[in-house]
Design a protein around this motif. Structure first.
Motif, mmCIF file in Angstrom:
data_model
loop_
_atom_site.group_PDB
_atom_site.id
_atom_site.type_symbol
_atom_site.label_atom_id
_atom_site.label_comp_id
_atom_site.label_asym_id
_atom_site.label_seq_id
_atom_site.Cartn_x
_atom_site.Cartn_y
_atom_site.Cartn_z
ATOM 1 N N VAL A 54 0.830 -1.191 0.000
ATOM 2 C CA VAL A 54 0.000 0.000 0.000
ATOM 3 C C VAL A 54 0.869 1.247 0.000
ATOM 4 C CG1 VAL A 54 -1.740 1.294 1.268
ATOM 5 C CG2 VAL A 54 -1.812 -1.195 1.267
ATOM 6 N N SER A 55 0.475 2.224 -0.787
ATOM 7 C CA SER A 55 1.100 3.536 -0.726
ATOM 8 C C SER A 55 -0.007 4.556 -0.579
ATOM 9 C CB SER A 55 1.905 3.818 -2.004
ATOM 10 O OG SER A 55 1.053 3.760 -3.133
ATOM 11 N N VAL A 56 0.309 5.733 -0.122
ATOM 12 C CA VAL A 56 -0.715 6.759 0.036
ATOM 13 C C VAL A 56 -1.238 7.143 -1.342
ATOM 14 C CG1 VAL A 56 -1.216 9.079 0.851
ATOM 15 C CG2 VAL A 56 0.358 7.607 2.135
ATOM 16 N N GLU A 57 -2.514 6.911 -1.564
ATOM 17 C CA GLU A 57 -3.089 7.146 -2.871
ATOM 18 C C GLU A 57 -3.415 8.626 -3.056
ATOM 19 O OE1 GLU A 57 -7.061 6.009 -5.497
ATOM 20 O OE2 GLU A 57 -6.819 5.291 -3.447
ATOM 21 N N LYS A 58 -2.990 9.165 -4.156
ATOM 22 C CA LYS A 58 -3.369 10.514 -4.516
ATOM 23 C C LYS A 58 -4.728 10.446 -5.186
ATOM 24 C CE LYS A 58 -1.967 14.539 -7.234
ATOM 25 N NZ LYS A 58 -0.951 15.091 -8.172
ATOM 26 N N ALA A 313 -17.189 11.274 -4.093
ATOM 27 C CA ALA A 313 -17.264 12.548 -3.375
ATOM 28 C C ALA A 313 -15.881 13.067 -3.006
ATOM 29 C CB ALA A 313 -18.104 12.389 -2.107
ATOM 30 N N GLY A 314 -15.560 14.265 -3.460
ATOM 31 C CA GLY A 314 -14.277 14.876 -3.169
ATOM 32 C C GLY A 314 -13.148 14.350 -4.031
ATOM 33 N N ARG A 315 -13.403 13.299 -4.772
ATOM 34 C CA ARG A 315 -12.382 12.684 -5.610
ATOM 35 C C ARG A 315 -12.616 13.043 -7.077
ATOM 36 N NH1 ARG A 315 -9.970 8.039 -3.747
ATOM 37 N NH2 ARG A 315 -10.293 7.022 -5.761
ATOM 38 N N GLU A 316 -13.807 12.813 -7.551
ATOM 39 C CA GLU A 316 -14.170 13.147 -8.931
ATOM 40 C C GLU A 316 -15.227 14.243 -8.980
ATOM 41 O OE1 GLU A 316 -15.307 9.259 -10.496
ATOM 42 O OE2 GLU A 316 -14.060 8.542 -8.849
ATOM 43 N N GLY A 340 -12.804 22.713 2.204
ATOM 44 C CA GLY A 340 -12.035 23.937 1.978
ATOM 45 C C GLY A 340 -12.944 25.090 1.608
ATOM 46 N N THR A 341 -12.346 26.124 1.043
ATOM 47 C CA THR A 341 -13.095 27.268 0.529
ATOM 48 C C THR A 341 -12.831 27.376 -0.968
ATOM 49 O OG1 THR A 341 -11.333 28.894 0.833
ATOM 50 C CG2 THR A 341 -12.757 28.443 2.740
ATOM 51 N N LEU A 342 -13.622 28.191 -1.640
ATOM 52 C CA LEU A 342 -13.484 28.299 -3.090
ATOM 53 C C LEU A 342 -12.176 28.954 -3.505
ATOM 54 C CD1 LEU A 342 -17.114 29.159 -4.268
ATOM 55 C CD2 LEU A 342 -16.015 26.932 -3.920
ATOM 56 N N GLY A 343 -11.475 29.560 -2.567
ATOM 57 C CA GLY A 343 -10.180 30.150 -2.889
ATOM 58 C C GLY A 343 -9.024 29.169 -2.804
ATOM 59 N N ASP A 344 -9.295 27.946 -2.342
ATOM 60 C CA ASP A 344 -8.235 26.955 -2.181
ATOM 61 C C ASP A 344 -7.921 26.242 -3.491
ATOM 62 O OD1 ASP A 344 -8.169 27.485 0.533
ATOM 63 O OD2 ASP A 344 -9.579 25.873 1.024
ATOM 64 N N GLU A 345 -6.702 25.755 -3.588
ATOM 65 C CA GLU A 345 -6.369 24.830 -4.665
ATOM 66 C C GLU A 345 -7.112 23.522 -4.403
ATOM 67 O OE1 GLU A 345 -4.304 25.184 -7.417
ATOM 68 O OE2 GLU A 345 -4.301 27.324 -6.901
ATOM 69 N N ILE A 346 -7.585 22.890 -5.468
ATOM 70 C CA ILE A 346 -8.358 21.657 -5.314
ATOM 71 C C ILE A 346 -7.533 20.583 -4.610
ATOM 72 C CG2 ILE A 346 -9.417 19.740 -6.563
ATOM 73 C CD1 ILE A 346 -10.433 21.744 -8.609
ATOM 74 N N ALA A 347 -6.282 20.420 -5.031
ATOM 75 C CA ALA A 347 -5.433 19.396 -4.415
ATOM 76 C C ALA A 347 -5.248 19.651 -2.925
ATOM 77 C CB ALA A 347 -4.085 19.347 -5.119
ATOM 78 N N THR A 348 -5.178 20.934 -2.535
ATOM 79 C CA THR A 348 -5.036 21.274 -1.123
ATOM 80 C C THR A 348 -6.292 20.884 -0.350
ATOM 81 O OG1 THR A 348 -3.583 23.127 -1.662
ATOM 82 C CG2 THR A 348 -4.645 23.153 0.505
ATOM 83 N N ALA A 349 -7.456 21.161 -0.944
ATOM 84 C CA ALA A 349 -8.726 20.796 -0.295
ATOM 85 C C ALA A 349 -8.847 19.285 -0.159
ATOM 86 C CB ALA A 349 -9.895 21.356 -1.099
ATOM 87 N N GLN A 350 -8.438 18.555 -1.192
ATOM 88 C CA GLN A 350 -8.525 17.094 -1.138
ATOM 89 C C GLN A 350 -7.644 16.509 -0.040
ATOM 90 O OE1 GLN A 350 -7.606 16.340 -5.370
ATOM 91 N NE2 GLN A 350 -9.543 15.238 -5.465
#
Length: 442
Positions: A54-58, A313-316, A340-350
């Motif tokens: 197992v590795s941390v899945e992005k 949810a939150g992935r796609e 997150g908020t709408l000002g965040d980068e998506i990857a950061t929110a995920q």
């Protein structure tokens, strides 16, 4: 579908060949390990402990954005899950969602944009601006965008309909049946029923209402025993696409336990509907609750994010809420779904604490939940995560209502498909336009 273990295969093939073969089967969706396969909606390879370390899945980068243009609505349905007094006064501008759209277009060739609310047509000017911006951004990147809207229909006129048709916007509307059923819960702010406005649209825009709109009925104690009547009412109007959704105790309905529908009555209706589909009586009438379950039977692809594992949810799928928060799903406003908020980068929110916590459910389903040993898990995916939170306050739970429904329906689905006289397969293929559409029979 083959379910096996790595240990059993080791007896017949070399370890190196096993790893390659098992991994290829798993990634193709033909090998099931602990209820999971390697299939995800964007067809990227998923890994499991059974196949390799197992590795941390992005998480995959989202391609679908639901935009809550406003929290306001000109109607006041008694069970509205979206209503919140503070959020009612909130709304979004193009600038709030443009960065998210650009990020998605930079990572995908096909975007899905859903306009929602409140009532999104209260913000028709902003809707047009967002659609135009998305189209331009996609064109610059060689991408495409698919648009849809969920509306109560009260603001539909020639200008709005012309715009929606010009841009191929898919339209969804809600109706709970004829007036004696619909008007008990779907009311305006003065308490008046809304069915008159709904039926008027069929008089003024009959072709649009019949051919371009899909309909959804919220199932409550008010109509659960009369869903066959609702279906017949819609078929009489010429509707060709319909879905039922179980009421949730959110928003205005947070304390409305009296509206919880009877489980056995709904299961009975689902089984009757399945028989109507299999007998040919519903050819030409798409009952999407049955069709969506059949999608997972007839294909290893999981296009429906609510019927896949892991949950989309939150992935796609992301939600731009009217209060400018970024959410993983629109089915609940539970704080755990705010990533997150709408000002965040998506990857950061995920990768936020909430974003990571939501992903823990997949391990729970595979290792602790009853789902891990359920024969229908591959087709069911463990029910809706948001509904589980509404009912139990945690993602490490299942939607009890939907779990019972699926346990009742899947055995009958497969029994019907195995019956040479059943026309369920033909119903599915014709509804999905993979074979000639059959005439509707009495």
């Amino acid at each position: 579908m083959v379910e096996t273990t790595v240990g059993a295969l080791l007896q017949s093939v070399a370890a190196a060949e096993l790893k390659e073969t098992a991994t290829r089967l798993y990634n193709a969706g033909l090998l099931e390990v602990g209820g999971a396969t390697g299939i995800s909606s964007d067809m990227r390879v998923a890994q499991t402990p059974a196949l390799q370390p197992v590795s941390v899945e992005k998480p995959p980068f989202p391609s679908t954005l639901l935009i809550k243009l406003t929290g306001a609505c000109n109607w006041a349905c008694t069970y509205c899950y979206d209503y919140d007094r503070k959020r009612f006064r909130e709304s979004l501008e193009l600038g709030d969602v443009a960065p998210i759209i650009e990020q998605m277009a930079n990572n995908h060739k096909h975007l899905n944009i859903i306009f929602h609310g409140g009532e999104p047509l209260l913000r028709f000017k902003e809707l047009k601006a967002i659609l135009s911006f998305t189209t331009e951004v996609c064109a610059e990147r060689g991408a495409t965008a698919r648009f849809s809207i969920q509306t109560n229909g009260s603001f539909l006129d020639e200008e709005v309909i012309s715009f929606l048709q010009q841009h191929s916007v898919e339209v969804g509307m809600s109706i709970d049946g004829p007036s004696e059923l619909n008007d008990k819960n779907r009311i305006d702010h003065l308490g008046r029923g809304t069915s008159v406005q709904f039926e008027k649209l069929f008089e003024v825009f009959p072709d649009f209402m019949r051919s371009r709109v899909g309909y959804i009925t919220t199932v409550t104690s008010t109509n659960v025993h009369k869903l066959s009547q609702v279906a017949n009412y819609l078929r009489t109007l010429g509707v060709v696409s319909w879905k039922t959704a179980i009421f949730d105790m959110e928003g205005r309905a947070r304390n409305a336990s009296q509206l919880i529908p009877d489980l056995n009555a709904y299961i009975e209706f689902m089984l009757e509907s399945l028989e109507d589909c299999a007998s040919g009586r519903w050819f030409g009438f798409k009952y999407n609750n049955i069709l969506e379950l059949l999608d997972n039977v007839f294909s290893v692809r999981r296009s429906n994010m609510c019927l896949k594992f892991p949950c989309g949810a939150g992935r796609e799928f992301l939600v731009a809420a009217a209060d400018k928060t970024m959410m993983a799903c629109d089915a609940t406003y539970h704080p755990s779904f705010v990533i997150g908020t709408l000002g965040d980068e998506i990857a950061t929110a995920q990768s936020s604490a909430n974003g990571r916590a939501l992903s823990e459910r997949q391990d729970w389903l595979l290792n602790e939940a009853e789902c891990a040993s359920c024969p229908w898990f591959h087709y069911c995916a463990g029910t809706c995560m948001a509904k589980a939170v509404i009912q139990h306050g945690t993602v490490k739970a299942v939607d009890d209502f939907e779990c019972s429904v699926r346990k009742a329906i899947f055995p009958v689905v497969f029994e019907s498909l195995a019956n040479p006289t059943s026309r369920l397969r033909d119903y599915y293929l014709s509804s999905r336009r993979r074979s000639p559409v059959k005439a509707v029979t009495a």
